[in-house]
Design an enzyme around this catalytic site. Structure first.
Site, PDB file in Angstrom:
ATOM      1  N   LYS A 300       0.818  -1.223   0.000  1.00  0.00           N
ATOM      2  CA  LYS A 300       0.000   0.000   0.000  1.00  0.00           C
ATOM      3  C   LYS A 300       0.851   1.273   0.000  1.00  0.00           C
ATOM      4  O   LYS A 300       0.486   2.258  -0.625  1.00  0.00           O
ATOM      5  CB  LYS A 300      -0.951   0.005   1.207  1.00  0.00           C
ATOM      6  CG  LYS A 300      -2.048  -1.052   1.111  1.00  0.00           C
ATOM      7  CD  LYS A 300      -3.043  -0.922   2.254  1.00  0.00           C
ATOM      8  CE  LYS A 300      -3.992  -2.097   2.280  1.00  0.00           C
ATOM      9  NZ  LYS A 300      -5.047  -1.983   3.267  1.00  0.00           N
ATOM     10  N   ASP A 339     -10.132   2.154   2.554  1.00  0.00           N
ATOM     11  CA  ASP A 339     -10.217   1.532   3.889  1.00  0.00           C
ATOM     12  C   ASP A 339     -10.775   2.542   4.888  1.00  0.00           C
ATOM     13  O   ASP A 339     -11.602   2.228   5.744  1.00  0.00           O
ATOM     14  CB  ASP A 339      -8.827   1.117   4.385  1.00  0.00           C
ATOM     15  CG  ASP A 339      -8.278  -0.084   3.637  1.00  0.00           C
ATOM     16  OD1 ASP A 339      -9.084  -0.884   3.124  1.00  0.00           O
ATOM     17  OD2 ASP A 339      -7.042  -0.216   3.556  1.00  0.00           O
TER      18      ASP A 339
END
Ligand code: NAP
Length: 511
Positions: A300, A339
């Protein structure tokens, strides 16, 4: 010259060790949807007689490839070469549609120049051959009318892209496959690139080469029947990635939305260079029609760096991580972090409040890793009063310092204070489902959010429910991050119910 097949064949490799069993496998493969079969004669013990080959091939309802792969080319046959060629000749006489003849078998001196169709194959189990163009040239030179097949081991998904290069450069029908988990993309996308065929396993464990999905996975997971040259491609980058639920969820969503798109797993080993190499290779091939990538552990942060801060949303920049890359038709990239928004919306939805109503509420976040980071950033953005409890206190302190929260060790958990408790540790996750990060739910707790989604109902959530608090499973956060990715990529409303059913079904199958 042989005709290019109208549709790429879904070829099931049959690997039984006796003729009767292989006959049953053949019938099973056709029932499951295979449009061709490969008889791996090198798996049979002993090698079949001409009479047995006739039994095997009599009334075969789909085209067949007879293969007797020698050990030197990654197969199981280790006997004399003339016996091997004899068995292939007998398969030709018994009615096989194609014979697979390796490139190192001379054309002259074999009886295969006429009769069944030839499939000239080349295998490299070590890696990508140094000069794939030269191999294509040799395959084309040795039998101009034959279908060409090349299969090589993939170190990363960028090697799978080389299989697509091979297909695009072939003037004649061809099969090009990158073997192994990292190469699965080349198998799934064979139809998009007009390959003569791709190989599928009958069931898990019956693969004739590493990385082969099953027929069921091709058809029901990877949308084989609806794929064509215009199919748009999406995928999830991670390591490990084999058990990711994202391909199931996004492919189900694309199907429900009637979109011509497919979503594939991409295993990229840890490391910035590995991530950068793949993205570079992908963007050099605009004809791949790549439109989006989900990014998970451990890439990420690499995704944020690759896309560039200026092309990422504020939240992704704040968290320092991108989990969603969008690729425009012109190759421009955009990075988002879904997220963060997923956790916020799941929590506020369960509590029945607007995001702004988080201001001034007290929240205890357990853990200081990647999930905690997104959640702490979100809660602090909306001015909740956050305390981070972590096993390694220094990590809690560092995270708290970044976002203006308080920090404590796990020993302070028995005095935990907060209206909202959020577990961002793996405590309580499958298989240790009897564990909970808290002995009791303290009075005053109104909501408990466990980011764990396997099991859907953790011990912490059962404790919270018993204490009269709202209990929220990590399933909601997981689902919403996928929903938001779908909406970013497509601009359409996501089919949430289908996505939820898919997650629940995947979790029901176990880890
Ligand atoms: P991570 O970056 O590795 O962080 C793990 C955190 O848990 C660290 O703070 C670690 O403490 C703590 N921890 C690990 N084992 C522990 C133990 N036995 N006792 C107490 N603390 C422990 O992992 P992550 O990506 O943040 O994931 C954490 C959890 O979030 C996982 O359960 C995962 O399933 C869940 N998650 C859910 C979603 C979703 O969409 N629902 C998304 C991402 C993650 P130290 O700092 O001391 O090592």
């Amino acid at each position: 010259m042989t005709e290019r097949p109208e549709k790429t064949l879904l070829i099931c490799s049959l690997t039984a060790d006796n003729v009767a069993h292989m006959r049953r496998e053949l019938a099973e493969a056709v029932r499951a949807g295979a449009t061709a079969v490969e008889l791996r004669l090198d798996y049979l013990r002993p090698l079949p007689s001409p009479a047995y080959l006739k039994t095997l091939l009599a009334g075969c309802p789909v085209p067949s490839i007879a293969t007797c792969r020698p050990v030197r080319q990654g197969g199981l046959y280790d006997g004399p070469e003339d016996q091997r060629l004899k068995v292939l000749q007998a398969a030709a006489e018994a009615g096989a549609t194609w014979l697979d003849i390796e490139l190192d078998v001379p054309q002259r001196g074999t009886a295969f120049a006429k009769g069944p169709l030839l499939l000239r194959s080349y295998h490299d189990f070590q890696g990508v051959p140094r000069d794939l163009d030269a191999i294509r040239g040799s395959l084309e030179a040795v039998d101009s009318a034959a279908t060409k097949k090349v299969a090589f081991a993939a170190r990363g998904p960028e090697d799978a892209l080389k299989a697509m290069d091979f297909l695009r450069a072939s003037r004649q029908p061809a099969i090009a496959l990158a073997m192994g988990e990292a190469g699965v993309l080349s198998r799934i996308l064979a139809r998009k690139f007009g390959a003569m065929g791709t190989f599928a396993a009958l069931r898990p464990g019956s693969e004739s080469a590493p990385g082969q999905p099953t027929i069921e996975e091709f058809k029901n997971l990877y949308r084989w029947d609806s794929m064509d040259a215009a199919t748009k491609v999406f995928g999830v980058i991670g390591c490990p990635v084999a058990h990711s639920m994202s391909p199931a969820i996004h492919n189900a969503a694309f199907a429900a939305a009637g979109m011509n798109a497919v979503y594939v797993p991409l295993r990229i080993e840890p490391g910035r260079d590995n991530f950068f190499h793949f993205l570079d290779a992908l963007l050099q091939r605009p004809w791949m029609d790549w439109r989006g990538l989900s990014v998970t552990i451990p890439h990420k942060e690499n995704a944020l760096e690759y896309v560039g801060q200026a092309n990422c949303d504020d939240l992704a920049r704040k968290i320092g991580a991108v989990n969603t890359i969008t690729v425009s038709p012109g190759g421009e990239l955009r990075g988002d972090n879904t997220d963060y928004a997923a956790a916020l919306d799941a929590l506020c939805g369960a509590m029945g409040i607007a995001r702004e109503a988080l201001a001034g509420r007290t929240a205890a976040v357990l853990g200081a890793g990647g999930a905690a980071r997104a959640i702490v950033a979100a809660l602090r953005h909306y001015q909740a009063d956050v305390t981070i409890y972590n096993r390694t206190v220094s990590r809690a302190e560092a995270l708290a310092g970044e976002f203006g929260a308080k920090a404590a060790g796990l020993d302070a958990l028995n005095r935990v204070e907060g209206e909202i408790i959020i577990n961002c540790t793996p405590v309580g996750m499958h298989p240790k489902v009897d564990a909970s990060p808290l002995e009791n739910i303290p009075p005053g707790v109104k909501a408990a959010f466990d980011t764990i989604y396997n099991p859907i109902e953790t011990k912490l959530l059962r404790q919270a429910r018993a204490a009269g608090a709202v209990a929220l499973s990590g399933l909601e956060m997981f689902l919403l991050q996928g929903v938001k990715q779908f909406e970013i990529w497509t601009g359409k409303q996501a089919p949430r119910d289908v996505m939820r059913e898919t997650v629940v079904k995947c979790l029901g199958k176990g880890p």
